[in-house]
Structures are given as C-alpha cells and as structure tokens.
Design an enzyme around this catalytic site. Structure first.
Site, PDB file in Angstrom:
ATOM      1  N   GLU A  39       0.804  -1.126  -0.168  1.00 54.45           N
ATOM      2  CA  GLU A  39       0.038  -0.067  -0.035  1.00 54.45           C
ATOM      3  C   GLU A  39       0.838   1.268  -0.165  1.00 54.45           C
ATOM      4  OE1 GLU A  39      -1.530   1.680   3.596  1.00 54.45           O
ATOM      5  OE2 GLU A  39      -1.022  -0.065   4.686  1.00 54.45           O
ATOM      6  N   LYS A 176      -3.541  -1.865  15.054  1.00 52.46           N
ATOM      7  CA  LYS A 176      -2.825  -1.032  16.010  1.00 52.46           C
ATOM      8  C   LYS A 176      -3.672  -1.092  17.339  1.00 52.46           C
ATOM      9  CE  LYS A 176       0.720   1.482  14.571  1.00 52.46           C
ATOM     10  NZ  LYS A 176       0.639   1.902  13.057  1.00 52.46           N
TER      11      LYS A 176
END
Ligand code: PSU
Ligand code: MN
Length: 319
Positions: A39, A176
């Site tokens: 990405e 995360k």
C-alpha cells in the site's frame, strides 16, 4: 476487459476505468507467478521521511528475496496504478511537494481519479485495485479497525468492510493497539473474514505479540494457501494473516499503552476526526516513544512482506 501495451506498463481497461499495471507485474500474473501488493498510505501518511522511503524500497526488496514480484499500489496523477515506479514512490514519500498525495480509501478512489490527483491508497483502496489487477496477496503493517469510542464517533475503518467484500489475502501485524481490538475482531467475525495467526494462536497487537485475543493457528505458508483456496471456493472474500512483530523490536505493552493513551487524549483535545485520526495517532506515538514505534513499525512491515512473499509463492504453487 482488454489489455493494451503502453510505455513500460500495461493498461487494463474496464468499462470506465483504466488501470496501469507495471509490465513486470503483468508478466508475473500472466505466468501465474507470485505477486505481492503493497500500500502507499503507509508511505505518505504512516511514517516520517526518510524512513518511509527506505521502508518502501526495503519492502519491495523483501518481496523479491522471497521470490515474488512487488506491486506498490497508488493513484499516480489520476491513474490507478498497480506497480508504482521508483519516481512515483519517491514523490509519495517526500514531505515537500504540494499538494501532498491525499489519503484515499474506497470511497475516495473515484474522486481522486476524476480530478487527476495523487492518491495514497489505504488497505481498503489497495485491496480494490489489487483485486482488479488479479493480485491475491497484499502485505501491510496494521489494518484499520474499530476505533476506541466508536460507539459515539461511529469511526470504523473502511478496511474492515472491504475485507468482507473483496477477495484479497491481507498479511498484517494485526490492528494497531490505538484501536478497540476486541470490537475489531467481532466485526471481522460477523463479516466472515478468517483471522489466521502466523505460527501463533494469538492475535498480535501490532507493537507487541500479545493481545490476549485469539487467532486461528497457521503453521506454514502451504497451510495458509489451503485455507485461502477453500475460503474462496466457499464464496468468502477477504482474509487476514496476522504475523507477530519481530520480538527484538516489539514495544513493551505498558509503555505502548501509556503512549497510546496520551496520543488519544491529544487527538480529542485537538478535535481531530475522520481520516486524519489514524495519521495523527501514528505521528503522536512516534513522538511519545522517541521513534521506537517507528523502528518497530518498519521491522514488522518488512517481516510481513517476507511472509507475504512465501504465502504468495505457496498460492501460486511454486513451492
Ligand atoms: N495502521 C498502521 N499504519 C498505517 C495505517 C494503519 O499501522 O499507515 C493506514 C493504512 O493505510 C490503513 C489506514 O488502511 O491507515 C486506516 O485508516 P482509517 O483508520 O482512517 O481507515
Ligand atoms: Mn476512520
């Protein structure tokens, strides 16, 4: 769908969309050789310069060493591109050029393409373009997820929705710890997204291997490939392979948690919301941990690229 040769890359034309595919990537896809998508939001909005540029190059090398062809994905001057060249990657990494590439998730793709801008693709948007090109495996750091406080803010990353609808195998280090991890796993379960753990039965928490949450143990790449094929045969879409961060770079869980609390408080105080939240928290964490979070982030991204190359090779049947 037609494929027309152009300068250094092929153009795959859909009804109202032309996708630029690097010729090396197209050649690998045509021959059934392994390709790994990468990405570009992590380059433009996830890491500070010059770590982001070094990282983008290193991940491509890691994929190559693993026997696969890397395809960094982004919208380059309005052209959705699978396999960005070195100049485009460098431009996306630079802090100076104005305007900076915008952060592009699924909903933003049409806008940035129509307006001819540079767009750094998130996990969701990278999945969309990778799938159109025929790439099955994608390596990233952390996926977006359900944000803490989502009950009030409704902030749930479009990455999760995309995993429920687009068939790409995403290799990541979990989500995360700035997020609500249990809620994120609930969403994935509801959406029918398998969550495999790479040689672990615990879902990693990005900066540390332990979250106390479960993942389905995957011992090796050929097992992952078998699960993937079966999941697809059953009509399933996206799948996650969660790889624990390399132990020597992992952050202490209490240190990470304290830094996250602080970053979240600042985001609230400064009224940050929408797509700006994730980049804001990542930058705040980097400051809070004196760059340790950035080192951990780079190390785990590289590890994920290595594992993704192995998995892509197993899916392509070359190992
Ligand atoms: N998590 C990271 N680093 C990142 C991102 C997530 O550890 O750079 C980026 C990815 O591109 C991901 C996006 O798709 O943030 C999620 O943003 P949002 O939460 O706004 O959906
Ligand atoms: Mn969001």
């Amino acid at each position: 769908m037609t494929v027309i040769s152009a300068r250094g890359c092929g153009i795959m034309a859909f009804m109202d969309l032309s996708l630029a595919i690097a010729s090396e990537v197209q050649a690998a896809l045509d021959a059934g050789r392994p390709v790994v998508a990468l990405e570009s939001t992590v380059i433009s909005h996830g890491l500070p310069y010059p770590h982001n540029l070094e990282l983008a190059r290193a991940m491509e090398q890691d994929v190559r060493h693993g026997g696969a062809v890397p395809a960094t994905v982004g919208v380059v001057a309005g052209v959705p591109t699978v396999g960005m060249d070195a100049a485009a990657i460098e431009r996306f990494a630079q802090t100076d050029p104005q305007p900076r590439p915008s952060k592009v998730s699924r909903r933003d793709l049409g806008y940035v393409i129509a307006s001819g801008g540079d767009g750094a693709t998130t996990v969701a948007a990278t999945m969309v373009l990778a799938h159109l090109a025929g790439v099955q495996v994608f390596a990233t750091g952390g996926i977006g997820g359900v944000h803490r406080g989502a009950r009030e803010s409704w902030d749930v990353s479009a990455d999760l929705m995309e995993l429920t609808r687009t068939p790409v195998l995403v290799v990541c280090a979990g989500a995360k710890a700035i997020l609500d991890l249990p809620a994120t796993l609930e969403y994935l379960e509801t959406g029918g997204v398998p969550v495999l753990g790479w040689q672990t039965d615990e879902f990693p928490a990005f900066y540390s291997a332990a979250s106390g949450l479960p993942a389905a143990l995957a011992p090796d790449a050929s097992f992952v490939a078998r699960v993937w094929r079966t999941h697809r045969a059953l009509g399933g879409a996206g799948m996650l392979l969660a790889v624990p961060p390399p132990a020597e770079y992992a952050l202490d869980r209490t240190v990470a948690e304290a830094a996250i609390e602080c970053a979240l408080r600042r985001a609230t105080e400064e009224g940050v919301h929408g797509p700006a939240v994730t980049p804001f928290l990542l930058a705040a964490l980097a400051r809070e941990t004196g760059g340790e979070s950035v080192r951990a982030n780079v190390a785990l991204l590289r590890r994920n690229a290595q594992v993704a190359a192995q998995v892509a090779a197993a899916i392509a049947g070359v190992v």
